[in-house]
Design a protein around this motif. Structure first.
Motif, PDB file in Angstrom:
ATOM      1  N   ARG A 136       0.848  -1.192   0.000  1.00 33.45           N
ATOM      2  CA  ARG A 136       0.000   0.000   0.000  1.00 33.45           C
ATOM      3  C   ARG A 136       0.886   1.246   0.000  1.00 33.45           C
ATOM      4  N   ASN A 137       0.244   2.409  -0.064  1.00 34.83           N
ATOM      5  CA  ASN A 137       0.997   3.660  -0.083  1.00 34.83           C
ATOM      6  C   ASN A 137       1.931   3.816   1.121  1.00 34.83           C
ATOM      7  N   PRO A 138       1.481   3.501   2.350  1.00 35.42           N
ATOM      8  CA  PRO A 138       2.422   3.624   3.481  1.00 35.42           C
ATOM      9  C   PRO A 138       3.644   2.717   3.329  1.00 35.42           C
ATOM     10  N   ASP A 139       3.442   1.509   2.779  1.00 34.40           N
ATOM     11  CA  ASP A 139       4.569   0.610   2.556  1.00 34.40           C
ATOM     12  C   ASP A 139       5.556   1.216   1.566  1.00 34.40           C
TER      13      ASP A 139
ATOM     14  N   ARG B  87       7.627   4.033   2.944  1.00 34.09           N
ATOM     15  CA  ARG B  87       8.700   3.534   3.803  1.00 34.09           C
ATOM     16  C   ARG B  87       9.837   2.960   2.962  1.00 34.09           C
ATOM     17  N   ILE B  88       9.513   2.213   1.914  1.00 43.46           N
ATOM     18  CA  ILE B  88      10.551   1.628   1.059  1.00 43.46           C
ATOM     19  C   ILE B  88      11.341   2.718   0.351  1.00 43.46           C
ATOM     20  N   LEU B  89      10.654   3.773  -0.131  1.00 46.18           N
ATOM     21  CA  LEU B  89      11.344   4.881  -0.774  1.00 46.18           C
ATOM     22  C   LEU B  89      12.272   5.587   0.200  1.00 46.18           C
ATOM     23  N   ARG B  90      11.820   5.742   1.434  1.00 47.95           N
ATOM     24  CA  ARG B  90      12.676   6.341   2.468  1.00 47.95           C
ATOM     25  C   ARG B  90      13.888   5.457   2.728  1.00 47.95           C
ATOM     26  N   ASP B  91      13.670   4.134   2.751  1.00 49.06           N
ATOM     27  CA  ASP B  91      14.775   3.212   3.005  1.00 49.06           C
ATOM     28  C   ASP B  91      15.819   3.277   1.892  1.00 49.06           C
TER      29      ASP B  91
ATOM     30  N   ILE C 102      -1.424   2.476  -5.959  1.00 50.56           N
ATOM     31  CA  ILE C 102      -0.296   3.131  -5.294  1.00 50.56           C
ATOM     32  C   ILE C 102       0.036   4.422  -6.031  1.00 50.56           C
ATOM     33  N   SER C 103       0.153   5.481  -5.294  1.00 52.24           N
ATOM     34  CA  SER C 103       0.397   6.798  -5.893  1.00 52.24           C
ATOM     35  C   SER C 103       1.716   7.412  -5.433  1.00 52.24           C
ATOM     36  N   VAL C 104       2.549   6.623  -4.758  1.00 48.00           N
ATOM     37  CA  VAL C 104       3.836   7.117  -4.272  1.00 48.00           C
ATOM     38  C   VAL C 104       4.861   7.000  -5.383  1.00 48.00           C
ATOM     39  N   HIS C 105       5.567   8.092  -5.674  1.00 44.08           N
ATOM     40  CA  HIS C 105       6.588   8.095  -6.714  1.00 44.08           C
ATOM     41  C   HIS C 105       7.832   8.810  -6.200  1.00 44.08           C
TER      42      HIS C 105
ATOM     43  N   ALA D  28      12.629  -4.169  -6.544  1.00 41.75           N
ATOM     44  CA  ALA D  28      11.525  -4.861  -7.217  1.00 41.75           C
ATOM     45  C   ALA D  28      10.655  -5.508  -6.151  1.00 41.75           C
ATOM     46  N   ASP D  29       9.371  -5.660  -6.440  1.00 37.27           N
ATOM     47  CA  ASP D  29       8.473  -6.200  -5.410  1.00 37.27           C
ATOM     48  C   ASP D  29       8.837  -7.635  -5.042  1.00 37.27           C
ATOM     49  N   ARG D  30       9.476  -8.386  -5.952  1.00 39.29           N
ATOM     50  CA  ARG D  30       9.876  -9.764  -5.634  1.00 39.29           C
ATOM     51  C   ARG D  30      10.955  -9.796  -4.558  1.00 39.29           C
ATOM     52  N   GLN D  31      11.626  -8.665  -4.342  1.00 41.71           N
ATOM     53  CA  GLN D  31      12.686  -8.590  -3.342  1.00 41.71           C
ATOM     54  C   GLN D  31      12.213  -7.973  -2.026  1.00 41.71           C
ATOM     55  N   ILE D  32      10.928  -7.688  -1.929  1.00 41.86           N
ATOM     56  CA  ILE D  32      10.374  -7.123  -0.698  1.00 41.86           C
ATOM     57  C   ILE D  32       9.874  -8.267   0.176  1.00 41.86           C
ATOM     58  N   VAL D  33      10.454  -8.433   1.339  1.00 45.80           N
ATOM     59  CA  VAL D  33      10.081  -9.489   2.275  1.00 45.80           C
ATOM     60  C   VAL D  33       9.737  -8.842   3.609  1.00 45.80           C
ATOM     61  N   GLY D  34       8.516  -9.106   4.085  1.00 45.67           N
ATOM     62  CA  GLY D  34       8.103  -8.495   5.339  1.00 45.67           C
ATOM     63  C   GLY D  34       8.110  -6.986   5.284  1.00 45.67           C
ATOM     64  N   GLY D  35       7.878  -6.439   4.088  1.00 47.85           N
ATOM     65  CA  GLY D  35       7.842  -4.987   3.907  1.00 47.85           C
ATOM     66  C   GLY D  35       9.202  -4.336   3.813  1.00 47.85           C
TER      67      GLY D  35
END
Length: 402
Positions: A182-185, A188-192, A279-282, A207-214
Motif C-alpha cells: 500500500r501507499n504507506p509501505d 517507507r521503502i522509498l525512504r529506506d 499506489i500513488s507514491v513516486h 523490485a516487489d519480488r525482493q520485498i520481504v516483510g515490507g
C-alpha cells in the motif's frame, strides 16, 4: 579467492577481506546444525531455502559459483586465471561479497532496520552440503542461472587442501513475500532506499519480488563504498578524465535506484488491478524519472537533472576506524584474522554499536553536465553501463566498453 574450508572457528573471519564493511559468521553455538525444510525458490545469483537452526526458522540464501563474466564491471581484458586480479574483483563485485558488504554496512552503522534482518554468513560443511543436495536434487549452485552446471566455476580456484571451496550462504530473517503493498509501505521503502544511499549503498535490486516483510531483502548486485567505482582514492593513478567518467556512472547508478522504484510502482498497479486504491507514491513527479518539463533555454542543467542522494558523501573511513577499534576488543579484522563469531544479530563481543545519523531529506545531487547530456538523461528510464574494468599493477582501472 573464495573462502576456504575453516579448520576452526578462528578461520571464520569477517568477509570479504578488503577495504570496507564486512559481515561476520553466524554463531551456531557449537557444531554446525541445520535442518533443511523447504526450497523457496531460485534467482539469478542464489537458491533460497527455508531452514531451522537452534529452534528458529530462517531463510538461507545459498550463492551460486557464477561465471565471473556475471560479476558487475569485470571487463574482458582480464586474465581469468590471474588469482590476484580475480580476487580484487571478487572482493567488491561478486554477488556473495556484494551482499556481505551491504549487510556489513548496515550492521556497523546501526541501521539494520533498513533491510531484512541478516544473521551472518554460513559456509556449509560437507555433511550439510550432502544432506541439502540429497533433499533438494533440483538445487544447482555451479554456473549461471541460465546454464546451471555448464561450467565448473567452483573448481577454478581450489583451497589449500586442493578441494573446491565450501558453499557460501547468508542467513536472514524468514518473512512473507510482498502480497499487499500500500501507499504507506511504498513511502517507507522509498525512504529506506534514500537512507541506504546515504550509507554509500547503491545499485539496489528494487523490485516487489525482493520485498520481504515490507523490507528490502536482496543486495547481491549492490555496490557499497568504498568501491572502485565510487571511490577514486582507492586508485591514486586515475586521471581527471577517468574520475569524471566514474562520477557520471555513479550518478546513473544512484538515479537508477529511484527509476526502478517508480517502475516497481507501475508494475505493481498493473499486476494488481483488483486493489481498490492504486499506489500513488513516486520518487519523481508522475513516476516518469527526471523527465520534468523545464524551459531548457532558461534553466541551468543543474536544475534539471538530479538524484536524491550523492552516495559518495558517505565517510567510509569513519567506519574503517570503528573496525580498527573493534579489532582491539573482539578480535582482529583483516586478511587471515577476524573477530570471534558473535551471537545472532549482535555486534562483536564487548562492542556497542554506534548509530550513524542520517538525514530525513538529504541534499539532492545535481549533476553538472551539458544541455545535450541533460536532455538525454531526462529521456532515460534505465541505462546501460559504459565502463568496464581491468586489473593492472595492483589497482582496478576503468576503461570504455568495447
Amino acid at each position: 579467492m573464495y573462502p576456504d574450508w575453516p579448520r576452526s572457528d578462528a578461520d571464520l573471519v569477517p568477509l570479504p577481506c578488503c577495504d570496507g564493511p564486512k559481515l561476520e559468521p553466524f554463531d551456531f553455538k557449537g557444531p554446525q546444525q541445520i535442518e533443511f525444510l523447504e526450497h523457496l525458490g531460485d534467482g539469478l545469483h542464489a537458491q533460497v531455502l527455508k531452514v531451522k537452526i537452534l529452534g528458529q526458522i530462517y531463510a538461507l540464501k545459498l550463492f551460486r559459483f557464477t561465471w565471473d563474466e556475471d560479476w558487475l564491471g569485470r571487463g574482458p581484458d582480464n586474465d581469468e586465471n590471474d588469482l590476484e586480479a580475480m580476487t580484487a574483483f571478487y572482493n567488491y563485485s561478486e554477488p556473495f561479497t556484494s551482499e556481505c558488504r551491504a549487510f556489513g554496512r548496515l550492521r556497523e552503522t546501526g541501521h539494520e532496520e533498513l533491510a531484512v534482518k541478516c544473521l551472518g554468513y554460513v559456509l556449509l560443511d560437507e555433511e550439510h552440503e550432502r544432506a541439502m543436495l540429497s533433499q533438494f536434487s533440483n538445487v544447482e549452485l555451479n554456473g549461471s542461472f541460465y546454464c546451471p552446471g555448464a561450467d565448473d566455476m567452483r573448481s577454478r580456484f581450489l583451497g589449500r587442501d586442493g578441494r573446491p571451496p565450501p558453499i557460501r550462504g547468508i542467513l536472514k530473517e524468514f518473512g512473507p513475500a510482498a502480497q499487499d503493498l500500500r501507499n504507506p509501505d511504498m513511502r517507507r521503502i522509498l525512504r529506506d532506499i534514500t537512507q541506504l544511499q546515504q550509507l554509500g549503498i547503491i545499485h539496489i535490486d528494487v523490485a516487489d519480488r525482493q520485498i520481504v516483510g515490507g523490507k528490502i531483502s536482496d543486495f547481491s548486485t549492490a555496490m557499497t563504498a568504498p568501491h572502485y567505482l565510487m571511490t577514486p582514492e582507492l586508485n591514486p593513478h586515475l586521471t581527471p578524465e577517468w574520475i569524471s567518467a566514474m562520477e557520471f556512472e555513479t550518478f546513473q547508478f544512484s538515479i537508477n535506484d529511484f527509476w526502478d522504484f517508480d517502475e516497481m510502482v507501475v508494475i505493481w498497479n498493473q499486476e494488481h488491478p483488483e486493489q481498490k486504491n492504486k499506489i500513488s507514491v513516486h520518487a519523481f513527479p508522475g513516476g516518469f524519472g527526471c523527465n520534468i518539463k523545464y524551459d531548457l533555454r532558461s534553466s541551468p542543467s543543474r536544475e534539471r537533472v538530479y538524484s536524491f542522494v550523492d552516495p559518495r558523501l558517505y565517510d567510509w573511513k569513519v567506519s574503517a576506524v570503528g573496525q580498527e577499534q573493534r579489532s582491539t576488543k573482539g578480535g582482529k579484522v583483516g586478511k587471515g584474522k577476524g573477530t570471534k563469531p558473535s551471537s545472532p544479530g549482535k555486534s562483536p563481543q564487548g562492542v556497542s554499536k554506534s548509530r550513524r545519523r542520517l538525514q530525513a531529506k538529504p541534499p539532492r545531487w545535481y549533476y553538472d553536465c551539458s544541455k545535450k547530456v541533460a536532455a538525454k538523461l531526462k529521456r532515460s528510464y534505465g541505462f546501460s553501463t559504459s565502463l568496464s574494468w581491468v586489473f593492472r599493477d595492483g589497482h582496478i582501472f576503468p576503461q570504455k566498453k568495447k
